[in-house]
Write a protein that holds these residues in place. Structure first.
Motif, PDB file in Angstrom:
ATOM      1  N   VAL A  83       7.630   3.158   3.810  1.00  9.03           N
ATOM      2  CA  VAL A  83       7.619   2.190   4.904  1.00  9.03           C
ATOM      3  C   VAL A  83       9.015   1.598   5.045  1.00  9.03           C
ATOM      4  CG1 VAL A  83       6.880   0.300   3.398  1.00  9.03           C
ATOM      5  CG2 VAL A  83       6.405   0.172   5.850  1.00  9.03           C
ATOM      6  N   THR A  84       9.401   1.275   6.268  1.00  5.83           N
ATOM      7  CA  THR A  84      10.760   0.790   6.504  1.00  5.83           C
ATOM      8  C   THR A  84      10.764  -0.609   7.107  1.00  5.83           C
ATOM      9  OG1 THR A  84      10.809   1.845   8.700  1.00  5.83           O
ATOM     10  CG2 THR A  84      11.689   3.112   6.836  1.00  5.83           C
ATOM     11  N   ILE A  85      11.813  -1.347   6.753  1.00  9.31           N
ATOM     12  CA  ILE A  85      12.106  -2.657   7.337  1.00  9.31           C
ATOM     13  C   ILE A  85      13.500  -2.569   7.929  1.00  9.31           C
ATOM     14  CG2 ILE A  85      12.450  -5.114   6.883  1.00  9.31           C
ATOM     15  CD1 ILE A  85      10.643  -4.798   4.419  1.00  9.31           C
ATOM     16  N   SER A  86      13.690  -3.134   9.100  1.00 12.30           N
ATOM     17  CA  SER A  86      15.020  -3.193   9.694  1.00 12.30           C
ATOM     18  C   SER A  86      15.353  -4.645  10.021  1.00 12.30           C
ATOM     19  CB  SER A  86      15.103  -2.347  10.963  1.00 12.30           C
ATOM     20  OG  SER A  86      16.444  -2.261  11.415  1.00 12.30           O
ATOM     21  N   SER A  87      16.640  -4.921  10.116  1.00 10.58           N
ATOM     22  CA  SER A  87      17.113  -6.279  10.406  1.00 10.58           C
ATOM     23  C   SER A  87      18.019  -6.242  11.622  1.00 10.58           C
ATOM     24  CB  SER A  87      17.895  -6.829   9.204  1.00 10.58           C
ATOM     25  OG  SER A  87      17.157  -6.704   8.012  1.00 10.58           O
ATOM     26  N   VAL A  88      17.756  -7.142  12.576  1.00  8.59           N
ATOM     27  CA  VAL A  88      18.551  -7.202  13.798  1.00  8.59           C
ATOM     28  C   VAL A  88      18.802  -8.663  14.149  1.00  8.59           C
ATOM     29  CG1 VAL A  88      17.542  -5.040  14.634  1.00  8.59           C
ATOM     30  CG2 VAL A  88      16.575  -7.223  15.378  1.00  8.59           C
ATOM     31  N   SER A  89      19.738  -8.898  15.039  1.00 12.02           N
ATOM     32  CA  SER A  89      19.984 -10.251  15.534  1.00 12.02           C
ATOM     33  C   SER A  89      19.863 -10.272  17.046  1.00 12.02           C
ATOM     34  CB  SER A  89      21.365 -10.751  15.099  1.00 12.02           C
ATOM     35  OG  SER A  89      22.389  -9.940  15.645  1.00 12.02           O
ATOM     36  N   GLN A  90      19.302 -11.354  17.570  1.00 12.59           N
ATOM     37  CA  GLN A  90      19.111 -11.548  19.009  1.00 12.59           C
ATOM     38  C   GLN A  90      19.385 -13.000  19.365  1.00 12.59           C
ATOM     39  OE1 GLN A  90      15.293  -8.451  19.603  1.00 12.59           O
ATOM     40  NE2 GLN A  90      15.061 -10.627  20.031  1.00 12.59           N
ATOM     41  N   THR A 106       0.815  -1.222   0.000  1.00  9.64           N
ATOM     42  CA  THR A 106       0.000   0.000   0.000  1.00  9.64           C
ATOM     43  C   THR A 106       0.843   1.264   0.000  1.00  9.64           C
ATOM     44  OG1 THR A 106      -0.122   0.126   2.428  1.00  9.64           O
ATOM     45  CG2 THR A 106      -1.801  -1.206   1.300  1.00  9.64           C
ATOM     46  N   ASN A 107       2.168   1.118   0.046  1.00 10.84           N
ATOM     47  CA  ASN A 107       3.059   2.266   0.102  1.00 10.84           C
ATOM     48  C   ASN A 107       3.683   2.553  -1.264  1.00 10.84           C
ATOM     49  OD1 ASN A 107       3.656   3.233   3.141  1.00 10.84           O
ATOM     50  ND2 ASN A 107       3.098   1.070   3.124  1.00 10.84           N
ATOM     51  N   GLU A 108       4.460   3.630  -1.321  1.00 14.02           N
ATOM     52  CA  GLU A 108       5.138   4.021  -2.561  1.00 14.02           C
ATOM     53  C   GLU A 108       6.611   3.614  -2.561  1.00 14.02           C
ATOM     54  OE1 GLU A 108       3.377   8.126  -3.979  1.00 14.02           O
ATOM     55  OE2 GLU A 108       3.564   8.112  -1.787  1.00 14.02           O
ATOM     56  N   ILE A 109       7.209   3.615  -1.382  1.00 15.05           N
ATOM     57  CA  ILE A 109       8.632   3.291  -1.252  1.00 15.05           C
ATOM     58  C   ILE A 109       8.826   2.379  -0.054  1.00 15.05           C
ATOM     59  CG2 ILE A 109      10.949   4.213  -0.795  1.00 15.05           C
ATOM     60  CD1 ILE A 109      10.062   6.812  -2.160  1.00 15.05           C
ATOM     61  N   VAL A 110       9.613   1.343  -0.236  1.00 14.80           N
ATOM     62  CA  VAL A 110      10.030   0.463   0.858  1.00 14.80           C
ATOM     63  C   VAL A 110      11.540   0.603   1.015  1.00 14.80           C
ATOM     64  CG1 VAL A 110      10.238  -1.917   1.687  1.00 14.80           C
ATOM     65  CG2 VAL A 110       8.198  -1.214   0.396  1.00 14.80           C
ATOM     66  N   LEU A 111      11.977   0.986   2.192  1.00 15.29           N
ATOM     67  CA  LEU A 111      13.402   1.009   2.511  1.00 15.29           C
ATOM     68  C   LEU A 111      13.706  -0.252   3.306  1.00 15.29           C
ATOM     69  CD1 LEU A 111      13.930   4.755   3.553  1.00 15.29           C
ATOM     70  CD2 LEU A 111      14.303   3.700   1.307  1.00 15.29           C
ATOM     71  N   PHE A 112      14.410  -1.186   2.680  1.00 16.06           N
ATOM     72  CA  PHE A 112      14.721  -2.476   3.312  1.00 16.06           C
ATOM     73  C   PHE A 112      16.114  -2.376   3.922  1.00 16.06           C
ATOM     74  CE2 PHE A 112      13.550  -7.163   2.927  1.00 16.06           C
ATOM     75  CZ  PHE A 112      14.420  -7.553   3.932  1.00 16.06           C
ATOM     76  N   GLY A 113      16.164  -2.198   5.243  1.00 17.77           N
ATOM     77  CA  GLY A 113      17.434  -2.105   5.951  1.00 17.77           C
ATOM     78  C   GLY A 113      17.956  -3.493   6.280  1.00 17.77           C
ATOM     79  N   GLU A 114      19.097  -3.834   5.745  1.00 20.85           N
ATOM     80  CA  GLU A 114      19.625  -5.188   5.890  1.00 20.85           C
ATOM     81  C   GLU A 114      20.823  -5.250   6.818  1.00 20.85           C
ATOM     82  OE1 GLU A 114      21.041  -6.288   1.908  1.00 20.85           O
ATOM     83  OE2 GLU A 114      23.048  -5.684   2.529  1.00 20.85           O
TER      84      GLU A 114
END
Length: 285
Positions: A250-257, A47-55
């Motif tokens: 919309v943004t996506i972030s990636s983390v480790s736990q 539903t968004n125009e831009i996705v920022l995929f943070g890897e």
């Protein structure tokens, strides 16, 4: 008694097998830390125009998800792809490969590519090629970012007209007090400097510029970048908003736990969606 023992052993082995079969490779959370379904995220992204995929640059699960998410979005909408990992002055050779004017060998030998390009980014380019989607090289050529790190923004005024085509238009809007830029200084300690933050900012500004320049109204633009470039809606996202405050990004972030069952407090609000992978995951380089 023998029958009860046998049934007990079957139950133990069955339970152990079930746990092994359902050990997740990742977990997905929204900004507030609630676990969400993959399909819910896809429905939101579309539903968004831009996705920022943070890897995480060296994480194989994240790279697999980048490709899978891109394919699932591409099934539903036309896409434009873009990446930090390819510099703007390599757009011509990238375009030649996408249009079958040169071979994969000619492309990889001509472009400046990251060490993990073959396994982690070439599949995205090949997917774009197979679907006739544009793929945009968005990052500033590293030699210009290095000049800024050494000399500040003023050095960009000395570039030729043709060289300026590969960077954000001048003058560069700069807000060094943004929390993530301040975090860079804190992390670098005595090695940090205002010019180091400028070098980060020129990358963010240039990537935002090329995203805006190449976006199409009917397409969803998905951009792959290191998480630090888009976490907390700063970096690229901040520059996008300066260029067009109406953008739906919309943004996506990636983390480790160590554990995947809940999101650690430090990652709350880091992005609209946060992918968590296990600390034990091997790296690609």
């Amino acid at each position: 008694m023998r029958i009860l023992l046998i049934l007990s052993l079957i139950s133990i082995f069955s339970s152990s097998s079930s746990q092994a079969q359902h050990k997740p490779a990742y977990a997905l959370f929204d900004a507030t830390g609630n676990q969400v379904e993959y399909s819910t995220m896809i429905d939101s992204l579309i539903t968004n125009e831009i996705v920022l995929f943070g890897e995480l640059h060296d994480n194989p699960i994240i790279h697999w998800l980048e490709l899978e998410i891109t394919k699932d979005l591409g099934h539903r909408k036309s896409l434009t792809l873009g990446a930090e990992m390819i510099e703007a002055d390599n757009q011509e050779v990238l375009q030649a490969y996408l249009k079958d004017s040169i071979t994969i060998k000619e492309f990889t030998s001509s472009a400046r590519l990251w060490v993990n390009h073959k396994t982690d980014y070439q599949p995205l380019i090949d997917y774009a090629k197979s679907q006739n989607f544009d793929f945009i090289a968005t990052n500033i050529p590293r030699k210009y970012a290095s000049l800024v790190y050494k000399n500040g923004f003023e050095v960009l005024d000395t570039l030729s007209v043709s060289e300026k085509n590969f960077i954000s238009p001048l003058p560069i809007l700069f807000k060094p007090e943004l929390p993530r830029y301040q975090e860079i200084l804190k992390m670098m300690g005595d090695h940090g400097s205002p010019k180091l933050v400028m070098a980060q900012a020129i990358k963010d500004a240039t990537m935002a510029h090329f995203i805006i320049k190449n976006r199409k109204n009917q397409n969803l633009f998905i951009h792959y970048n290191g998480s630090f470039h888009s976490d907390f809606h700063e970096g690229i996202g901040w520059y996008l908003k300066q260029l067009d405050s109406t953008l739906k990004c919309v943004t996506i972030s990636s983390v480790s736990q160590k554990e995947l069952d809940s999101l650690e407090n430090q990652y709350i609000n880091q992005a609209d969606f946060i992918i968590v992978v296990d600390d034990d995951m091997t790296t690609t380089y």
